[in-house]
Write a protein that holds these residues in place. Structure first.
Motif, PDB file in Angstrom:
ATOM      1  N   THR A 167      17.883   6.568  -6.511  1.00 19.35           N
ATOM      2  CA  THR A 167      18.102   5.642  -7.613  1.00 19.35           C
ATOM      3  C   THR A 167      18.410   6.312  -8.725  1.00 19.35           C
ATOM      4  O   THR A 167      18.445   7.596  -9.120  1.00 19.35           O
ATOM      5  N   LYS A 168      18.856   5.505  -9.668  1.00 24.14           N
ATOM      6  CA  LYS A 168      19.375   5.835 -11.127  1.00 24.14           C
ATOM      7  C   LYS A 168      18.263   4.840 -12.268  1.00 24.14           C
ATOM      8  O   LYS A 168      18.586   5.139 -13.343  1.00 24.14           O
ATOM      9  N   GLY A 169      17.758   3.902 -11.489  1.00 23.72           N
ATOM     10  CA  GLY A 169      16.894   3.046 -11.976  1.00 23.72           C
ATOM     11  C   GLY A 169      15.511   3.349 -12.742  1.00 23.72           C
ATOM     12  O   GLY A 169      14.711   3.763 -11.868  1.00 23.72           O
ATOM     13  N   ALA A 170      15.288   3.205 -14.091  1.00 20.94           N
ATOM     14  CA  ALA A 170      14.142   3.510 -14.543  1.00 20.94           C
ATOM     15  C   ALA A 170      13.027   2.727 -14.078  1.00 20.94           C
ATOM     16  O   ALA A 170      11.710   3.099 -14.303  1.00 20.94           O
ATOM     17  N   LEU A 171      13.228   1.410 -13.617  1.00 19.61           N
ATOM     18  CA  LEU A 171      12.309   0.750 -13.113  1.00 19.61           C
ATOM     19  C   LEU A 171      11.348   1.367 -12.112  1.00 19.61           C
ATOM     20  O   LEU A 171      10.351   0.773 -11.842  1.00 19.61           O
ATOM     21  N   ILE A 172      11.842   2.642 -11.414  1.00 18.04           N
ATOM     22  CA  ILE A 172      10.965   3.217 -10.522  1.00 18.04           C
ATOM     23  C   ILE A 172       9.756   3.406 -11.132  1.00 18.04           C
ATOM     24  O   ILE A 172       8.536   3.930 -10.171  1.00 18.04           O
ATOM     25  N   GLU A 173       9.612   3.778 -12.272  1.00 16.18           N
ATOM     26  CA  GLU A 173       8.407   4.128 -13.058  1.00 16.18           C
ATOM     27  C   GLU A 173       7.393   3.069 -12.982  1.00 16.18           C
ATOM     28  O   GLU A 173       6.217   3.472 -12.984  1.00 16.18           O
ATOM     29  N   ARG A 174       7.759   1.951 -12.834  1.00 15.62           N
ATOM     30  CA  ARG A 174       6.833   0.784 -12.670  1.00 15.62           C
ATOM     31  C   ARG A 174       5.979   1.035 -11.680  1.00 15.62           C
ATOM     32  O   ARG A 174       4.715   0.397 -11.528  1.00 15.62           O
ATOM     33  N   ASP A 175       6.590   1.628 -10.420  1.00 18.14           N
ATOM     34  CA  ASP A 175       5.902   1.719  -9.172  1.00 18.14           C
ATOM     35  C   ASP A 175       5.227   3.126  -8.894  1.00 18.14           C
ATOM     36  O   ASP A 175       4.889   3.326  -7.632  1.00 18.14           O
ATOM     37  N   LEU A 176       4.913   3.906 -10.170  1.00 23.30           N
ATOM     38  CA  LEU A 176       4.192   5.102  -9.817  1.00 23.30           C
ATOM     39  C   LEU A 176       3.139   5.017  -9.031  1.00 23.30           C
ATOM     40  O   LEU A 176       2.402   6.021  -8.565  1.00 23.30           O
ATOM     41  N   ASP A 177       2.203   3.810  -9.267  1.00 22.41           N
ATOM     42  CA  ASP A 177       0.923   3.850  -8.672  1.00 22.41           C
ATOM     43  C   ASP A 177       1.002   3.720  -7.000  1.00 22.41           C
ATOM     44  O   ASP A 177       0.252   4.452  -6.385  1.00 22.41           O
ATOM     45  N   ILE A 178       1.890   3.056  -6.454  1.00 21.09           N
ATOM     46  CA  ILE A 178       2.360   3.295  -5.107  1.00 21.09           C
ATOM     47  C   ILE A 178       2.870   4.461  -4.476  1.00 21.09           C
ATOM     48  O   ILE A 178       2.274   4.939  -3.685  1.00 21.09           O
ATOM     49  N   LEU A 179       4.078   4.814  -5.456  1.00 15.86           N
ATOM     50  CA  LEU A 179       4.498   6.153  -5.058  1.00 15.86           C
ATOM     51  C   LEU A 179       3.739   7.396  -5.174  1.00 15.86           C
ATOM     52  O   LEU A 179       3.863   8.033  -4.225  1.00 15.86           O
ATOM     53  N   SER A 180       2.733   7.547  -6.041  1.00  9.55           N
ATOM     54  CA  SER A 180       2.150   8.542  -6.240  1.00  9.55           C
ATOM     55  C   SER A 180       1.026   8.731  -4.951  1.00  9.55           C
ATOM     56  O   SER A 180       0.581   9.749  -4.628  1.00  9.55           O
ATOM     57  N   ASP A 181       0.478   7.592  -4.628  1.00 11.11           N
ATOM     58  CA  ASP A 181      -0.359   7.477  -3.590  1.00 11.11           C
ATOM     59  C   ASP A 181       0.304   7.664  -2.155  1.00 11.11           C
ATOM     60  O   ASP A 181      -0.122   8.496  -1.538  1.00 11.11           O
ATOM     61  N   MET A 182       1.333   7.232  -1.999  1.00 11.33           N
ATOM     62  CA  MET A 182       2.227   7.591  -0.903  1.00 11.33           C
ATOM     63  C   MET A 182       2.628   9.252  -0.793  1.00 11.33           C
ATOM     64  O   MET A 182       2.592   9.838   0.131  1.00 11.33           O
ATOM     65  N   ALA A 183       2.912   9.516  -2.090  1.00 11.56           N
ATOM     66  CA  ALA A 183       3.118  11.126  -2.330  1.00 11.56           C
ATOM     67  C   ALA A 183       2.034  12.008  -1.678  1.00 11.56           C
ATOM     68  O   ALA A 183       2.125  13.025  -0.979  1.00 11.56           O
ATOM     69  N   ARG A 184       0.706  11.427  -2.054  1.00 10.79           N
ATOM     70  CA  ARG A 184      -0.395  12.231  -1.592  1.00 10.79           C
ATOM     71  C   ARG A 184      -0.664  12.324  -0.113  1.00 10.79           C
ATOM     72  O   ARG A 184      -1.117  13.230   0.332  1.00 10.79           O
ATOM     73  N   ARG A 185       0.127  11.334   0.403  1.00  8.80           N
ATOM     74  CA  ARG A 185       0.013  11.276   1.905  1.00  8.80           C
ATOM     75  C   ARG A 185       1.286  11.574   2.613  1.00  8.80           C
ATOM     76  O   ARG A 185       1.492  11.827   3.859  1.00  8.80           O
ATOM     77  N   GLY A 186       2.163  12.329   1.879  1.00  7.83           N
ATOM     78  CA  GLY A 186       3.307  13.029   2.552  1.00  7.83           C
ATOM     79  C   GLY A 186       4.277  11.878   2.873  1.00  7.83           C
ATOM     80  O   GLY A 186       4.965  12.206   3.914  1.00  7.83           O
TER      81      GLY A 186
END
Length: 359
Positions: A167-186
């Motif tokens: 992406t180039k879209g800054a809206l990805i920051e809105r989803d940090l809650d989901i993404l950070s949880d998924m990142a912890r699980r690889g």
């Protein structure tokens, strides 16, 4: 299709024409009938969004030079309006122009999350990473209203399914809650495309995408949240943006990116005349040199779609770019290959509930 360039203000748009796609039987051109006053302000070309109900959302490919075999597109068309976007020709399948229509006549797929849930629950489904953002940007401006990408992430997170996002879209920051949880699980990794560090050039090439500085800030926020990020110097445009290669990689590394990649400018089908027109309008002094370099890397053609060559070209110029990239990533401590994401956590959504409903 007419040509809105004669009847609309194109401020904030990269393309300047709206020629019909390759499947249309006729080409139409707007003609000034003399009724409009010469000093009347031109109306702004507005973005319009229609809705599509998809039967399937996971698209499979067998391309040997892609690191994924399946992808999802929440939207068709992209308001970022990047003049170089290789996905522009896909708008022709909708009977729309790869030019201004691609930037202004968008298609949203709000039922995509429900369809994805159904596809993941199918008994024959075999898990492998899904790529999102490889065609059009899932975090383009209309995502703020439709929230399709966030809903897709919710399904993937619930199912423990790995996903790679570009992406180039800054809206990805809105989803940090989901993404950070998924990142912890690889289960996730993100690629942020940085085409140039020059604000003026960025506005000309990709008029409605976040600025280069904003994209570097996105990399910093994502990495601080524990999400692995790749800085993508793509596409590189010879004699225009390729002198920035090392600076882009250094800026990405400074913002926290751990991985890096690059892709040379690709000009499939209708993209070639659009880019040539854009170069003639904005960079007439070097348009010929840029196209000569591209043809040099593609056997004398504007583009060669041959696997393993289409992304980077071949020949001395392409080799020099590859060597510069390799030297830069070694110096900066960046990696080119990311570790595999986990597939062992996948649990088909709703399958247990469906079984219980039989009793």
């Amino acid at each position: 299709m007419d040509r809105p360039d004669r009847h609309h203000s194109l401020k904030g748009r990269a393309a300047a024409s709206n020629h019909a796609g390759r499947f249309e039987a006729h080409q139409c051109e707007a003609v000034d009938d003399g009724w409009a006053a010469q000093d009347d302000p031109l109306p702004v070309l507005r973005t319009r969004t229609s809705v599509e109900v998809p039967r399937r959302v996971i698209t499979y490919n067998r391309s040997p030079d892609l690191p994924f075999d399946r992808s999802i597109n929440p939207y068709r068309g992209c308001e970022h309006g990047c003049i170089y976007c290789f996905a522009r020709p896909s708008h022709a399948y909708l009977g729309l122009s790869p030019g201004l229509d691609f930037e202004t006549r968008l298609v949203a797929r709000p039922d995509a999350p429900a369809v994805l849930r159904r596809e993941l629950a199918a008994r024959r489904y075999s898990v492998a990473p899904i790529a999102i953002g490889t065609n059009t940007d899932p975090y383009q401006p209309i995502e703020k209203e439709h929230r399709i990408m966030r809903a897709l992430l919710g399904v993937l997170s619930e199912a423990g399914h790995p996903v790679a996002i570009v992406t180039k879209g800054a809206l990805i920051e809105r989803d940090l809650d989901i993404l950070s949880d998924m990142a912890r699980r690889g289960l996730v990794r993100v690629g942020i495309s940085v085409t140039t560090l020059d604000m003026r050039l960025s506005r000309l090439m990709e008029p409605r995408a976040p600025s280069p500085r904003r994209r570097l800030a996105m990399i910093a926020r994502l990495t601080q949240a524990g999400i692995p990020v790749r800085v993508m110097a793509s596409p590189l445009i010879p004699a225009l943006t390729d002198p920035e290669l090392e600076a882009i990689l250094a800026a990405g590394a400074g913002a926290g990116a751990e991985h890096a990649g690059w892709i040379m400018l690709r000009l499939p089908r209708e993209v070639s005349p659009l880019v040539r027109d854009w170069l003639a309008r904005h960079f007439p002094d070097r348009a010929g040199r840029i196209m000569a370099r591209l043809r040099e890397m593609h056997g004398g053609k504007d583009y060669d779609a041959t696997w393993h060559r289409r992304m980077r070209g071949e020949g001395p110029y392409a080799d020099v770019i590859a060597q510069r990239f390799d030297l830069a990533v070694r110096r900066l401590g960046l990696k080119t290959a990311a570790p595999p994401m986990r597939c062992d956590l996948f649990a088909p959504p709703g399958r247990d509930a469906a079984q219980l409903s039989l009793f």
